[in-house]
Enzyme design. Structure first.
Site, short mmCIF file in Angstrom:
data_model
loop_
_atom_site.label_atom_id
_atom_site.label_comp_id
_atom_site.label_asym_id
_atom_site.label_seq_id
_atom_site.Cartn_x
_atom_site.Cartn_y
_atom_site.Cartn_z
N HIS A 103 -5.67 -3.35 0.88
CA HIS A 103 -4.56 -3.28 -0.08
C HIS A 103 -4.23 -4.69 -0.55
O HIS A 103 -4.36 -5.66 0.20
CB HIS A 103 -3.32 -2.58 0.50
CG HIS A 103 -2.69 -3.23 1.69
ND1 HIS A 103 -1.75 -4.24 1.58
CD2 HIS A 103 -2.84 -3.03 3.03
CE1 HIS A 103 -1.35 -4.61 2.79
NE2 HIS A 103 -2.01 -3.89 3.68
N ASP A 136 -1.18 -5.38 -2.18
CA ASP A 136 0.25 -5.65 -2.16
C ASP A 136 0.63 -6.29 -0.83
O ASP A 136 -0.11 -6.18 0.16
CB ASP A 136 1.06 -4.37 -2.38
CG ASP A 136 0.96 -3.39 -1.22
OD1 ASP A 136 -0.18 -3.03 -0.86
OD2 ASP A 136 2.01 -3.00 -0.67
N GLU A 166 0.90 -0.17 -0.22
CA GLU A 166 0.83 0.19 1.20
C GLU A 166 2.05 -0.30 1.97
O GLU A 166 2.60 0.42 2.81
CB GLU A 166 -0.45 -0.38 1.81
CG GLU A 166 -0.78 0.15 3.21
CD GLU A 166 -0.08 -0.61 4.34
OE1 GLU A 166 -0.03 -0.09 5.47
OE2 GLU A 166 0.39 -1.73 4.08
N GLU A 167 2.50 -1.52 1.67
CA GLU A 167 3.60 -2.09 2.44
C GLU A 167 4.93 -1.39 2.19
O GLU A 167 5.84 -1.47 3.02
CB GLU A 167 3.74 -3.59 2.13
CG GLU A 167 2.53 -4.45 2.49
CD GLU A 167 2.30 -4.59 3.99
OE1 GLU A 167 2.98 -3.91 4.77
OE2 GLU A 167 1.44 -5.39 4.37
#
Length: 456
Positions: free
Chosen positions: A94, A96, A163-164
């Site tokens: 990911h 992000d 994702e975060e």
């Protein structure tokens, strides 16, 4: 060319690509790609996504595009078709990142890759832009070693954009695009090694149960001098409830949840854990088990926050209401619904004085356990051994990656392996996040060896 000579050639190629890897990571880290417009403009995420897309197209994955997921974030998907009879490998990461948090705590700018004491510092340097760069470096090494003639297996790269934030964009996207992402082996590049130089599969992920507990006792606050001693104190009742969730040794003690799990993989030395967690001198570690037991194999309850009067500005009052946000981590094998029922019953049963108590569910996520055998796992174990010069081991991870369960449900016959550049010294999610460049190099070599051997 012998197997050893092929491995040596890939090793030399990856090493020669490390200056490019540093340049790549510096560019990626410069994008403030926090998927939250309250923190940074979403355009920063779009820039990072476009950079990743262009990089994977350049390396030879020409079937590529940006796909909007149900939470509005952009997923980068880039593919190379499998040669006849060859398997397909999905490489996940990911782009992000977490917010920088207290920027004054950073010793160098959070979004400027900075070398210090042999490590590269910057937000996302490890989690997870370092893994993205490791994927990219591996693909470059394989392409160059084959004279730019493609890849020996099918390749699908997926770089997630939210994702975060845990908003579930990718978890919803996968079932809607089953054929687009179908693969025989999935390499989840969002984990790491037990220590620098120890090749490690992350075998398990803990699930989560988040609840908000509210205790109410009075219609309004009362003067503690006039009513204290008989009037039921909601804050004291909440403190009592929270105290029952752990015993004197710090073991999580929720009735109905087993607390005796044993971790039989890589162990975590207490002195190393104390250093990694920066535990203050003289303060005990928690629990009756080993460190690995406590953080990977048993439930763990954490109080994330409380709504109570702050010390500054507080008055001599008995509180009518108090709240706490609780996070329960559960190992694979304990279903989140089971854990939710257990913690709800425990809280209700241990609230004193017949105080009113409510338990509000905030979020549930299942744990995950990957397989331990199969042709992809065997090929990756061999690649780890060649790249690191030692046998691989296994560890758990306290965090959750819900997407792993989505992948497992969507592609039940695929092998899923969790590896990456994130070891304890990386301080992911904290100020001064960093990555050891040797881990990017060795993970890239591991993946390059895997891609050239898997399915052969």
């Amino acid at each position: 060319m012998t197997e050893d000579s092929r491995a040596d050639a890939l090793r030399d190629k990856v090493r020669s690509l490390m200056p490019k890897a540093e340049t790549d990571l510096a560019e990626l880290v410069s994008y403030k790609s926090v998927y939250d417009p309250r923190v940074f403009p979403i355009e920063e995420c779009h820039k990072a996504a476009q950079w990743a897309l262009d990089a994977f197209v350049e390396v030879g994955l020409s079937d590529a595009g940006l796909y909007e997921t149900p939470d509005g974030s952009q997923a980068v998907v880039a593919r190379y078709p499998a040669p006849a009879g060859a398997p397909t490998v999905l490489l996940y990461c990911h782009y992000d990142v977490q917010p920088p948090m207290d920027e004054s705590a950073w010793k160098s700018p959070a979004f400027q890759l900075t070398e210090r004491d042999g490590r590269w510092y910057g937000r996302g340097a490890a989690d997870c832009k370092g893994n993205l760069v490791a994927h990219l470096t591996a693909l470059r090494a394989v392409r160059d070693s084959l004279g730019g003639k493609g890849f020996p297996v099918g390749i699908t790269v997926v770089a997630e954009g939210s994702e975060e934030q845990g908003t579930g964009g990718m978890e919803a996207f996968v079932p809607q695009n089953v054929d687009l992402l179908r693969a025989d082996a999935l390499v989840i590049g969002d984990c790491g090694n037990a220590e620098v130089g120890i090749p490690t599969f992350t075998q398990t992920l803990r699930g989560t149960v988040n609840v908000i507990v509210t205790v109410e006792t009075l219609a309004g606050p009362l003067h503690s001098g006039q009513y204290g001693g008989a009037a039921p104190d909601a804050l004291a009742a909440l403190i009592h409830v929270l105290a029952t969730l752990r015993d004197a040794h710090g073991n999580t003690t929720i009735a109905g949840l087993p607390g005796d799990g044993i971790w039989d993989g890589q162990q975590y030395a207490p002195e190393q854990f104390r250093a990694d967690a920066d535990v203050l001198d003289g303060v005990d570690l928690l629990g009756d088990g080993t460190i690995a037991d406590m953080i990977w194999a048993r439930p763990a309850l954490t109080v994330l926050g409380m709504d109570v009067p702050p010390v500054v500005g507080s008055t001599a009052s008995i509180q009518p209401k108090a709240r706490a946000r609780l996070n329960l981590r559960i190992p694979p094998g304990i279903e989140p619904e089971q854990a939710l029922k257990a913690i709800t019953t425990h809280v209700e049963s241990n609230t004193p004085w017949h105080a009113r108590v409510t338990v509000e569910t905030e979020g549930l996520a299942s744990g995950f356990r990957s397989g331990t055998d199969g042709p992809a796992r065997q090929a990756m174990e061999a690649a780890f051994h060649t790249a690191y010069g030692r046998e691989s081991t296994t560890q758990g991870q306290g965090g959750s990656i819900p997407l792993c369960n989505t992948f497992a449900e969507t592609y039940p016959t695929a092998e899923i392996m969790l590896i990456g550049v994130e070891e304890p010294k990386c301080l992911i999610h904290a100020p001064n996040e960093s990555v050891d460049p040797s881990e990017i190099e060795r993970i890239a070599l591991t993946e390059a060896l895997f891609l050239t051997s898997y399915g052969a």
